[in-house]
Design a protein around this motif. Structure first.
Motif, mmCIF file in Angstrom:
data_model
loop_
_atom_site.group_PDB
_atom_site.id
_atom_site.type_symbol
_atom_site.label_atom_id
_atom_site.label_comp_id
_atom_site.label_asym_id
_atom_site.label_seq_id
_atom_site.Cartn_x
_atom_site.Cartn_y
_atom_site.Cartn_z
ATOM 1 N N MET A 1 11.954 -3.958 -14.974
ATOM 2 C CA MET A 1 11.456 -5.093 -13.789
ATOM 3 C C MET A 1 10.460 -4.425 -13.090
ATOM 4 S SD MET A 1 14.643 -7.742 -13.765
ATOM 5 C CE MET A 1 15.469 -6.973 -12.160
ATOM 6 N N ILE A 2 9.626 -4.171 -13.586
ATOM 7 C CA ILE A 2 8.368 -3.635 -12.838
ATOM 8 C C ILE A 2 7.284 -4.654 -12.732
ATOM 9 C CG2 ILE A 2 6.637 -1.581 -12.439
ATOM 10 C CD1 ILE A 2 9.313 -0.721 -12.580
ATOM 11 N N PRO A 3 6.673 -4.936 -11.480
ATOM 12 C CA PRO A 3 5.667 -6.072 -11.434
ATOM 13 C C PRO A 3 4.378 -5.536 -12.532
ATOM 14 C CG PRO A 3 6.302 -5.247 -9.284
ATOM 15 C CD PRO A 3 7.016 -4.388 -9.946
ATOM 16 N N ALA A 5 0.667 -5.016 -13.024
ATOM 17 C CA ALA A 5 -0.499 -4.461 -12.277
ATOM 18 C C ALA A 5 -1.177 -5.152 -11.514
ATOM 19 C CB ALA A 5 -1.491 -3.523 -13.370
ATOM 20 N N PHE A 6 -1.711 -4.827 -10.081
ATOM 21 C CA PHE A 6 -2.408 -5.680 -9.512
ATOM 22 C C PHE A 6 -3.275 -4.804 -8.694
ATOM 23 C CE2 PHE A 6 1.842 -5.117 -7.369
ATOM 24 C CZ PHE A 6 1.396 -4.627 -6.503
ATOM 25 N N GLY A 34 7.400 -9.819 1.679
ATOM 26 C CA GLY A 34 7.601 -9.530 0.037
ATOM 27 C C GLY A 34 8.649 -9.879 -0.325
ATOM 28 N N HIS A 35 9.834 -10.455 0.349
ATOM 29 C CA HIS A 35 10.941 -10.678 -0.104
ATOM 30 C C HIS A 35 11.377 -12.110 -0.921
ATOM 31 C CE1 HIS A 35 12.391 -6.929 1.337
ATOM 32 N NE2 HIS A 35 13.545 -7.296 1.253
ATOM 33 N N ILE A 38 7.891 -10.339 -4.234
ATOM 34 C CA ILE A 38 8.168 -9.385 -5.099
ATOM 35 C C ILE A 38 9.293 -9.257 -6.050
ATOM 36 C CG2 ILE A 38 8.900 -6.858 -4.925
ATOM 37 C CD1 ILE A 38 7.325 -6.513 -2.478
ATOM 38 N N PRO A 39 10.333 -10.086 -5.754
ATOM 39 C CA PRO A 39 11.294 -10.437 -6.755
ATOM 40 C C PRO A 39 10.672 -11.549 -7.912
ATOM 41 C CG PRO A 39 12.511 -10.748 -4.763
ATOM 42 C CD PRO A 39 10.903 -10.493 -4.391
ATOM 43 N N ARG A 42 8.387 -9.119 -10.002
ATOM 44 C CA ARG A 42 9.372 -8.323 -10.712
ATOM 45 C C ARG A 42 9.825 -9.068 -12.072
ATOM 46 N NH1 ARG A 42 13.291 -4.483 -7.940
ATOM 47 N NH2 ARG A 42 13.130 -3.682 -10.163
ATOM 48 N N TYR A 43 9.918 -10.276 -11.909
ATOM 49 C CA TYR A 43 10.542 -11.236 -13.093
ATOM 50 C C TYR A 43 9.411 -11.499 -13.570
ATOM 51 C CZ TYR A 43 15.357 -11.238 -11.385
ATOM 52 O OH TYR A 43 16.556 -11.157 -11.102
#
Lengths: 272, 165
Positions: A1-3, A5-6, A34-35, A38-39, A42-43
């Motif tokens: 679960m890594i975002p 790339a950006f 980011g709360h 970011i999740p 990650r998904y």
């Protein structure tokens, strides 16, 4: 679960953020606490190509009295709302609702502007700002414009913000009349299955997670204005609404919760 | 790649990371500080809690680049250099507030921040304050006892000279 790339850009002012957003086009997103974002990244529900970090714009972290209202900088953290002496005195509902968001670690990072721009109908603070009749200030390439909270939320995770606009301030009227917030969930830390914010003795009533946006309970407000009791007004809380059904609750249960929680909130706010 | 400069447990560190690198991975994989655990990987369980500029934060829900310039405290930085436990760790030890131990680093960091933020903690405050930290052994009772004990220790330490608790 890594975002995914950006490209990462740090904005050094709101105007700079707007410029970076314009340059990044539709694929650029603002990053505040980011709360929420970011999740989702990650998904991989969100895959922005450019992230513009506005989290360092400390000049947009403030809570101050201004012309009978309270002005809050968009980058103000939930924990700062929760502990604010200005809000305790002039708008305790906003502080109390902020204290209901997530858990302390989430509240240390999440921002008021971020949660409003994210426009999740299950979030707590959007309904509070709606019940208070707040005004949101958006900064874009052409300058600032004001958007009434009632016009801001347009659909699931959608708002009236243009892709190259950034929220810079939230204004709520000073409001110390009877207030309350009811949040129903089954597990600690969860989003509200249904929530109800009551401002100023029932002149503002807004519902959490009862549709695709936070929703003003207009029928309840009208009934109270016409002299109805808390119980009679609360019976109208789900009128005309088509709430979502999910694992936690079907639509009928949500309607039931809206009525019960509205009655409790109105009673706690001192409505007879 | 982005250059990130942090103070971690009092020591200046620089690292070159992809912008998408999460803080928890930077701490564990780049800096070798594996005391911070990864649990749910979705900001629900709190196993990855660290202090960012003194406040608890879930390091799985922060990018390392967001922490550029920040002061980070992990579980490795909590005890005294000679190994003396801090008051929260000591209370966890005395109250047997850990079973498998997986949630413990996050619990200790969250508890330290909670005690700082809420000076008059009672049991309900501890329970709601730790709602973002899950113990899969369900050992909550002893954890709550430990945090209350540590909060009482902190209150005594912070009391003005001559006052009675």
């Amino acid at each position: 679960m890594i975002p995914a790339a950006f490209d990462y850009e740090v904005a050094d002012s709101a105007a700079h953020a707007v410029e970076l957003l314009s340059r990044g086009g539709d694929e650029a997103k603002l990053l505040a606490g980011g709360h929420s974002l970011i999740p989702m990244m990650r998904y991989r529900l969100a895959t922005p190509s450019v992230l513009v970090d506005v989290g360092r714009l400390d000049d947009l972290r403030y809570i101050e009295r201004r012309n009978g209202a309270v002005a809050v900088g968009a980058l103000t953290r939930h924990s700062e709302l929760e502990h604010s002496g200005v809000l305790a005195e002039h708008c305790p509902l906003l502080a109390a609702v902020a204290a209901e968001v997530g858990d302390p670690a989430v509240r240390h990072r999440g921002t008021l502007g971020g949660t409003l721009a994210h426009a999740d109908p299950a979030s707590d603070l959007p309904a509070a700002v709606l019940a208070l009749g707040g005004t949101l200030v958006a900064r874009g390439p052409g300058g600032d414009r004001e958007i009434a909270a009632a016009d801001f939320f347009t659909g699931w995770f959608e708002s009236a913000l243009a892709p190259d606009e950034m929220l810079v301030e939230v204004r709520v009227p000073a409001s110390t009349g009877g207030w309350n917030y009811q949040k129903f969930n089954r597990r600690a830390q969860d989003w509200a299955i249904v929530g109800v914010a009551v401002a100023d003795g029932g002149s503002g009533v807004a519902l959490v997670n009862m549709g695709s946006t936070p929703i003003r309970a207009a029928a309840v407000e009208q009934a109270l204005a016409d002299g109805a009791t808390a119980a009679d007004a609360a019976a109208l809380a789900a009128e005309g609404l088509d709430p979502p059904a999910d694992l936690n609750a079907d639509a009928d249960f949500r309607r039931h919760l809206a009525r019960v929680l509205t009655r409790r909130a109105l009673t706690a706010a001192g409505v007879p | 790649m982005s250059l990130v400069t942090l103070t971690v447990n009092g020591e200046g560190r620089s690292l070159d990371v992809e912008p998408r690198t999460l803080l928890v991975h930077a701490l564990r994989d780049h800096l070798g500080l594996t005391g911070t655990n990864i649990g749910c990987d979705s900001s629900s369980c709190g196993a990855c809690t660290v202090l960012v500029d003194g406040l608890s934060a879930k390091s799985c829900t922060m990018l390392a680049v967001q922490a550029d310039g920040a002061e980070i405290t992990t579980i490795e930085g909590v005890a005294e250099p000679d190994g003396t436990l801090n008051s929260v760790q000591q209370a966890f030890h005395e109250c047997h507030a850990l079973q498998c131990g997986y949630c413990t680093p996050g619990m200790v960091m969250a508890a330290m921040s909670l005690i700082d933020e809420y000076p008059d903690l009672d049991e309900a405050g501890v329970r709601s304050g730790l709602e973002g930290n899950l113990c899969r052994c369900t050992g909550y009772q002893n954890i709550v006892d430990a945090v209350l004990q540590a909060a009482a220790t902190a209150a005594t330490a912070n009391a003005p000279a001559g006052s009675t608790p």
